[in-house]
Design a protein around this motif. Structure first.
Motif, PDB file in Angstrom:
ATOM      1  N   ASP A 277       6.092 -59.600  31.479  1.00 63.46           N
ATOM      2  CA  ASP A 277       4.829 -59.297  31.373  1.00 63.46           C
ATOM      3  C   ASP A 277       3.771 -60.499  31.208  1.00 63.46           C
ATOM      4  N   MET A 278       3.580 -61.664  31.585  1.00 62.38           N
ATOM      5  CA  MET A 278       3.164 -62.992  30.663  1.00 62.38           C
ATOM      6  C   MET A 278       1.445 -61.918  30.413  1.00 62.38           C
ATOM      7  N   ALA A 279       0.612 -61.981  29.440  1.00 57.51           N
ATOM      8  CA  ALA A 279      -0.443 -62.406  28.953  1.00 57.51           C
ATOM      9  C   ALA A 279      -0.606 -63.258  27.384  1.00 57.51           C
ATOM     10  N   TRP A 312       0.558 -67.778  26.702  1.00 56.58           N
ATOM     11  CA  TRP A 312       1.270 -67.415  27.213  1.00 56.58           C
ATOM     12  C   TRP A 312       2.127 -66.700  27.529  1.00 56.58           C
ATOM     13  N   LEU A 313       2.467 -65.619  27.141  1.00 57.36           N
ATOM     14  CA  LEU A 313       3.681 -64.837  27.085  1.00 57.36           C
ATOM     15  C   LEU A 313       4.451 -62.956  27.003  1.00 57.36           C
ATOM     16  N   ASP A 314       5.988 -63.101  27.024  1.00 59.05           N
ATOM     17  CA  ASP A 314       5.935 -61.543  27.293  1.00 59.05           C
ATOM     18  C   ASP A 314       5.888 -61.596  25.625  1.00 59.05           C
ATOM     19  N   GLY A 363       4.449 -75.285  28.081  1.00 54.05           N
ATOM     20  CA  GLY A 363       5.889 -76.041  27.772  1.00 54.05           C
ATOM     21  C   GLY A 363       6.068 -74.402  26.861  1.00 54.05           C
ATOM     22  N   TYR A 364       7.171 -74.306  25.947  1.00 54.35           N
ATOM     23  CA  TYR A 364       8.090 -73.799  25.449  1.00 54.35           C
ATOM     24  C   TYR A 364       7.957 -72.725  23.922  1.00 54.35           C
ATOM     25  N   LEU A 365       8.897 -71.600  23.887  1.00 53.02           N
ATOM     26  CA  LEU A 365       8.195 -71.095  22.637  1.00 53.02           C
ATOM     27  C   LEU A 365       9.694 -71.345  22.251  1.00 53.02           C
ATOM     28  N   GLU A 366      10.450 -72.102  20.822  1.00 51.03           N
ATOM     29  CA  GLU A 366      12.003 -72.198  20.289  1.00 51.03           C
ATOM     30  C   GLU A 366      11.693 -71.256  19.167  1.00 51.03           C
ATOM     31  N   VAL A 367      12.705 -70.389  19.274  1.00 49.26           N
ATOM     32  CA  VAL A 367      12.866 -69.454  17.981  1.00 49.26           C
ATOM     33  C   VAL A 367      14.622 -69.297  17.752  1.00 49.26           C
ATOM     34  N   VAL A 368      14.580 -70.325  16.211  1.00 47.03           N
ATOM     35  CA  VAL A 368      16.075 -70.935  16.052  1.00 47.03           C
ATOM     36  C   VAL A 368      15.892 -69.774  14.331  1.00 47.03           C
ATOM     37  N   THR A 430      19.454 -70.521  18.611  1.00 47.50           N
ATOM     38  CA  THR A 430      18.278 -70.895  19.201  1.00 47.50           C
ATOM     39  C   THR A 430      18.322 -69.824  20.794  1.00 47.50           C
ATOM     40  N   ALA A 431      16.762 -69.382  20.685  1.00 46.69           N
ATOM     41  CA  ALA A 431      15.849 -68.394  21.924  1.00 46.69           C
ATOM     42  C   ALA A 431      15.089 -69.568  22.264  1.00 46.69           C
ATOM     43  N   ARG A 432      14.417 -69.841  23.947  1.00 51.53           N
ATOM     44  CA  ARG A 432      13.591 -70.340  24.124  1.00 51.53           C
ATOM     45  C   ARG A 432      13.705 -69.391  24.700  1.00 51.53           C
ATOM     46  N   PHE A 433      11.668 -69.710  25.292  1.00 48.44           N
ATOM     47  CA  PHE A 433      11.136 -69.246  26.313  1.00 48.44           C
ATOM     48  C   PHE A 433      10.296 -69.832  26.902  1.00 48.44           C
ATOM     49  N   ARG A 434       9.894 -69.936  28.306  1.00 46.73           N
ATOM     50  CA  ARG A 434       8.781 -70.575  29.300  1.00 46.73           C
ATOM     51  C   ARG A 434       7.636 -70.095  28.938  1.00 46.73           C
ATOM     52  N   ILE A 435       6.547 -70.455  28.611  1.00 46.59           N
ATOM     53  CA  ILE A 435       4.899 -70.042  28.146  1.00 46.59           C
ATOM     54  C   ILE A 435       4.261 -71.065  28.960  1.00 46.59           C
TER      55      ILE A 435
END
Length: 451
Positions: A277-279, A312-314, A363-368, A430-435
């Motif tokens: 649910d992108m917000a 813009w992400l969940d 872009g994307y959010l990268e969590v390491v 490493t986790a990546r999310f498209r935002i």
């Protein structure tokens, strides 16, 4: 090449099919009724030929018996209006008479009785032979057309009754029983597929329930920590009104998050159905929540955030992944665990690829998450993100082996990926999310305890 009057057509796999100028014969399947119609004339012909052979054979035996045992000249023996006379040359002669006479054999009643029995044997042998031909035809018809389909269907019904559906019925002739076998095979395949889907749904439901229980533990732990903090310091008056309101706000936030997560998980049938649910979320608020999460989960966690603007992400799914990764890393960390989150412009790179810088709002959010533990073994690098996987020495630990699996699914549903590797000191996830990014990106490092 010599011409043979036939043409050939190439087929896949090197096979060639002959195609001549004559008519093609299509072999049509023969039904049980047609097969039975073929057996009836054969049975009738065999019975007729056998009857002829019995008649000729009994006549021959009568002649042989009369020739060998009727020695006296002019001996007569009559049967109804049929008379046999032995001539002087010991050759029997046959004639018809109105008044049958019996002479010559009055002194030999046994021989006369045997002669009569030979004549009467036709009345017994002919019906016996007819019934034998009929029984033989029925037996051959049953063996050729009926026995195998009945055996195949009986064995299949027994296996289905025992809930054994992983088999295939033997092929039989293409007739009514063959089509019945095909229908039985379709029924078995449908039952097998239904049972397989039911089993998959049950397994997925079990996995979903385990994932739900797994993800509920961290928010409950946070609430428990806040509750213990309030229980310890509120009676002593060591917490200010502002700090108390801040803690209550955090607890309400966790409660709302649990409520949203419970509603979302109860509305899906399986984890793959999860929809992000992108917000819009302010980067500063996301940074603050990550820092608070790290403070609650442990004292040896270093949190860094790089980025600013509106993202813009969940947020709930991103926090779920971060909490799972941190909780999983604390299980192996020695002294310190580091969480680094950064916002990067460009497309989401595949696992193992470097980031591709670009322009635009995508872009994307990268969590390491890195720890200083022993790192991943070669087997864990391949299977650690599989459901219910636990490495050696972890079988007695109180976790389901679902943390990394849930993170991988959530990252995939958010258009990103999850990568496992070994860093300089230990494991690295490493986790990546498209935002979508609503403002220019900048670097803002934040460490634990920074307000």
């Amino acid at each position: 090449m010599r011409e043979t009057g036939e043409q050939t057509q190439a087929l896949p796999g090197g096979k060639r099919r002959k195609r001549g100028g004559g008519k093609q014969r299509n072999k049509r399947p023969r039904s049980l009724r047609q097969s039975l119609y073929c057996f009836i004339p054969i049975c009738a012909v065999a019975a007729f030929l056998g009857t002829m052979a019995i008649g000729i054979g009994t006549n021959y035996v009568q002649d042989w018996y009369a020739t060998n045992f009727m020695k006296e000249e002019r001996v007569r023996i009559g049967e109804y209006y049929y008379e046999l006379v032995m001539g002087s040359d010991h050759i029997p002669h046959y004639s018809y008479t109105e008044q049958p006479t019996y002479s010559g054999w009055k002194e030999a009643p046994v021989q006369r009785m045997l002669y009569s029995l030979i004549s009467a044997s036709q009345c017994v042998l002919i019906p016996l032979w007819t019934f034998f031909c009929l029984g033989l035809a029925v037996w051959i018809f049953y063996r050729r057309e009926v026995e195998k389909p009945i055996r195949v269907l009986r064995e299949a019904s027994e296996k289905i009754a025992d809930n054994c559906l992983d088999f295939e019925l033997e092929p039989v002739k293409d007739n009514e029983l063959g089509r019945l076998r095909d229908g039985f095979e379709k029924m078995r395949a449908a039952l097998y597929e239904n049972n397989r889907r039911t089993w998959q749904l049950l397994e997925e439901r079990k996995r979903l329930n385990a994932a739900f229980a797994h993800d509920m533990r961290t928010p409950i732990t946070v609430l428990k920590g806040y509750g213990e903090l309030l229980e310890r310091y509120v009676p002593e008056g060591r917490i200010s009104q502002a700090k108390l309101l801040e803690i209550l706000g955090m607890m309400n936030g966790q409660i709302r998050r649990l409520e949203n997560y419970t509603q979302k998980m109860s509305s899906i049938r399986k984890l793959e159905d999860l929809e992000p649910d992108m917000a819009p979320v302010n980067a500063g608020e996301l940074k603050e929540k990550l820092v608070n999460m790290c403070e609650i989960l442990g004292q040896n966690i270093v949190c860094c955030f790089e980025g600013s603007g509106v993202l813009w992400l969940d947020e709930a799914l991103v926090l779920e992944v971060c909490e799972n990764l941190v909780t999983n890393g604390l299980r192996y960390a020695g002294k310190v665990l580091q969480l680094t989150a950064r916002v990067i412009l460009g497309e989401v790179p595949a696992a193992g690829e470097a980031a591709a810088p670009g322009k635009g709002a995508e872009g994307y959010l990268e969590v390491v998450v890195e720890d200083d533990g022993p790192g991943f073994s070669p087997e864990e690098l391949q299977h650690a993100a599989d459901p219910f996987y636990r490495g050696e020495g972890q079988m007695e630990q109180c976790h389901f082996g679902l943390g990394l699996y849930i993170c991988r699914l959530i990252c995939a549903r958010c258009g990103g990926s999850l990568t496992l590797a070994n860093g300089i000191c230990g494991g690295r996830v490493t986790a990546r999310f498209r935002i979508r990014i609503g403002a220019r990106v900048c670097r803002l490092p934040v460490k634990k305890g920074e307000k």
